[in-house]
Scaffold this active site. Structure first.
Site, PDB file in Angstrom:
ATOM      1  N   ASP A   1       0.649  -1.411  -0.001  1.00  0.00           N
ATOM      2  CA  ASP A   1       0.130  -0.323  -0.138  1.00  0.00           C
ATOM      3  C   ASP A   1       0.591   1.134  -0.020  1.00  0.00           C
ATOM      4  O   ASP A   1       1.587   1.254   0.820  1.00  0.00           O
ATOM      5  CB  ASP A   1      -0.626   0.127   1.442  1.00  0.00           C
ATOM      6  CG  ASP A   1      -2.212  -1.143   1.323  1.00  0.00           C
ATOM      7  OD1 ASP A   1      -2.562  -1.682   0.355  1.00  0.00           O
ATOM      8  OD2 ASP A   1      -2.541  -0.959   2.094  1.00  0.00           O
TER       9      ASP A   1
ATOM     10  N   GLU B   1     -10.318  -9.905  -5.060  1.00  0.00           N
ATOM     11  CA  GLU B   1      -8.913  -9.791  -5.502  1.00  0.00           C
ATOM     12  C   GLU B   1      -7.720 -10.281  -6.168  1.00  0.00           C
ATOM     13  O   GLU B   1      -7.016 -10.073  -6.746  1.00  0.00           O
ATOM     14  CB  GLU B   1      -8.180  -8.448  -4.647  1.00  0.00           C
ATOM     15  CG  GLU B   1      -8.760  -7.326  -4.268  1.00  0.00           C
ATOM     16  CD  GLU B   1      -7.880  -6.340  -3.103  1.00  0.00           C
ATOM     17  OE1 GLU B   1      -8.306  -5.804  -2.996  1.00  0.00           O
ATOM     18  OE2 GLU B   1      -6.884  -7.166  -1.920  1.00  0.00           O
TER      19      GLU B   1
ATOM     20  N   LYS C   1      -5.830  -6.865   0.528  1.00  0.00           N
ATOM     21  CA  LYS C   1      -7.459  -7.706   0.885  1.00  0.00           C
ATOM     22  C   LYS C   1      -7.035  -9.318   1.983  1.00  0.00           C
ATOM     23  O   LYS C   1      -7.668  -9.900   2.758  1.00  0.00           O
ATOM     24  CB  LYS C   1      -8.986  -7.926   0.448  1.00  0.00           C
ATOM     25  CG  LYS C   1      -8.980  -6.076  -0.218  1.00  0.00           C
ATOM     26  CD  LYS C   1     -10.285  -6.397  -0.271  1.00  0.00           C
ATOM     27  CE  LYS C   1     -11.705  -6.025   1.060  1.00  0.00           C
ATOM     28  NZ  LYS C   1     -11.251  -5.478   1.619  1.00  0.00           N
TER      29      LYS C   1
ATOM     30  N   ASP D   1      -7.728   6.556  10.333  1.00  0.00           N
ATOM     31  CA  ASP D   1      -7.097   5.143   8.658  1.00  0.00           C
ATOM     32  C   ASP D   1      -8.093   4.425   9.038  1.00  0.00           C
ATOM     33  O   ASP D   1      -8.051   3.184   9.503  1.00  0.00           O
ATOM     34  CB  ASP D   1      -5.827   4.954   8.816  1.00  0.00           C
ATOM     35  CG  ASP D   1      -5.575   3.910   7.678  1.00  0.00           C
ATOM     36  OD1 ASP D   1      -6.883   4.133   6.757  1.00  0.00           O
ATOM     37  OD2 ASP D   1      -3.911   4.118   6.814  1.00  0.00           O
TER      38      ASP D   1
ATOM     39  N   ASN E   1     -19.811  -4.901   1.666  1.00  0.00           N
ATOM     40  CA  ASN E   1     -21.055  -3.120   2.370  1.00  0.00           C
ATOM     41  C   ASN E   1     -22.400  -3.171   1.562  1.00  0.00           C
ATOM     42  O   ASN E   1     -22.313  -3.887   0.537  1.00  0.00           O
ATOM     43  CB  ASN E   1     -20.164  -2.311   1.911  1.00  0.00           C
ATOM     44  CG  ASN E   1     -19.602  -2.128   0.503  1.00  0.00           C
ATOM     45  OD1 ASN E   1     -20.054  -2.434  -0.386  1.00  0.00           O
ATOM     46  ND2 ASN E   1     -18.577  -1.445   1.057  1.00  0.00           N
TER      47      ASN E   1
ATOM     48  N   GLY F   1     -20.316   1.180   7.195  1.00  0.00           N
ATOM     49  CA  GLY F   1     -19.556   2.065   8.255  1.00  0.00           C
ATOM     50  C   GLY F   1     -19.410   2.102   9.171  1.00  0.00           C
ATOM     51  O   GLY F   1     -19.774   1.770  10.338  1.00  0.00           O
TER      52      GLY F   1
ATOM     53  N   ASP G   1     -11.492  -5.640   6.772  1.00  0.00           N
ATOM     54  CA  ASP G   1     -10.323  -6.378   6.439  1.00  0.00           C
ATOM     55  C   ASP G   1     -10.850  -7.232   8.268  1.00  0.00           C
ATOM     56  O   ASP G   1     -10.658  -8.823   8.308  1.00  0.00           O
ATOM     57  CB  ASP G   1      -9.424  -6.659   6.214  1.00  0.00           C
ATOM     58  CG  ASP G   1      -9.499  -6.126   4.669  1.00  0.00           C
ATOM     59  OD1 ASP G   1     -10.216  -6.387   3.616  1.00  0.00           O
ATOM     60  OD2 ASP G   1      -8.457  -5.451   4.237  1.00  0.00           O
TER      61      ASP G   1
END
Length: 301
Positions: free
Chosen positions: A19, A139, A46, A228, A179, A203, A234
């Site tokens: 990242d 992914e 992930k 953050d 989500n 969220g 995850d």
């Protein structure tokens, strides 16, 4: 007298990324250029995030994945190795780079993420994959996802990034984690009400758990100072899967997962922020202590 509880074994079929994180005051509008507070590099992906999250919560974890033959590979695997995740199932491919995520994080902890899958496109599932829990993400190739959820384990699909998944693949999923947007995307191609368990995250508003289409539990994350949000989802998914397999009731499992996700949002970076079991227990004990000391009738905040 029974012996100590054995934590489940977990195999994750998933992505490994490095990242690149830019801290910004706010997320930019289309066409806008902002100056970052700074840029940092952290291991991510992930699949790797969920593997390390489960390991830090006490499970014995192995990861099936792929990295490139490049300098990013060792950096992307460093915290997994340090955290005790078995990474012999992570192969090195010479024709693709290690996956990379470009992440912006604003002062409220909100994020935007763009991923280059790189070597993650080469992930395959070995025939001898065995564990109590098998987790996977979108992914990695659809073929790897299908093979992962076809195992006889308790199977978990974190359906991100969102795209349609074949109904016959979803039929093998014991716990689907999405989500609201991902729930809508998958629901256009399959009947999600037919699944044993679907958790939908909202969220900061929390999450709801559904079994065969009926809501059975809801929970909100405990209040924290978010730094953050990268990796919080995850951490949530890994914690919920472990809690359910370990026998917690739906409500308790969902509240525990929300607490893990909230804790993960209090520090920068995806993997560096993932809480240990000891940190989680200290956090929960502190909340119980504060709630127990409130005057009678005072609401839980």
């Amino acid at each position: 007298m029974s012996g100590p509880r054995q934590s489940p074994t977990v195999a994750v079929v998933g992505s490994v990324n490095l990242d690149l994180v830019a801290r910004v005051e706010r997320l930019p509008r289309p066409g806008e250029t902002l100056t970052a507070h700074g840029v940092s590099r952290h291991p991510g992906g992930k699949g790797a995030n969920q593997a390390l999250a489960a390991a830090r919560l006490g499970a014995a974890v192995s990861l099936v994945g792929a990295v490139g033959d490049d300098p990013f590979a060792d950096e992307a695997l460093a915290l997994l190795r340090e955290g005790g995740v078995e990474v012999t199932g992570v192969v090195t491919v010479g024709d693709r780079p290690t996956g990379t995520a470009l992440i912006q994080v604003d002062d409220d902890g909100e994020t935007t993420i763009v991923v280059d899958v790189g070597a993650n496109a080469a992930v395959t599932v070995p025939e001898d994959l065995h564990a109590d829990v098998v987790m996977t993400v979108l992914e990695v190739p659809d073929e790897a996802v299908a093979a992962a959820v076809a195992t006889p384990a308790f199977t978990v699909l974190n359906a991100a990034p969102a795209h349609a998944v074949a109904a016959e693949v979803l039929a093998g999923v014991d716990l689907l984690s999405v989500n609201a947007e991902e729930h809508a995307v998958l629901g256009r191609a399959a009947d999600l009400d037919a699944l044993p368990a679907v958790v939908v995250t909202h969220g900061a508003s929390g999450a709801t758990l559904h079994r065969y289409g009926r809501e059975v539990a809801s929970a909100a994350p405990p209040p924290v100072d978010a730094v953050d949000g990268t990796g919080a989802g995850d951490a949530f998914t890994a914690a919920l899967a472990l809690a359910l397999v370990e026998g917690l009731d739906d409500g308790s499992a969902l509240r525990r997962a929300c607490a893990v996700g909230a804790l993960a949002a209090t520090r920068a970076g995806a993997q560096p922020a993932l809480p240990t079991l000891a940190e989680l227990e200290t956090f929960l004990a502190g909340r119980r202590s504060r709630q127990g000391s409130k005057p009678k009738g005072e609401p839980d905040r």
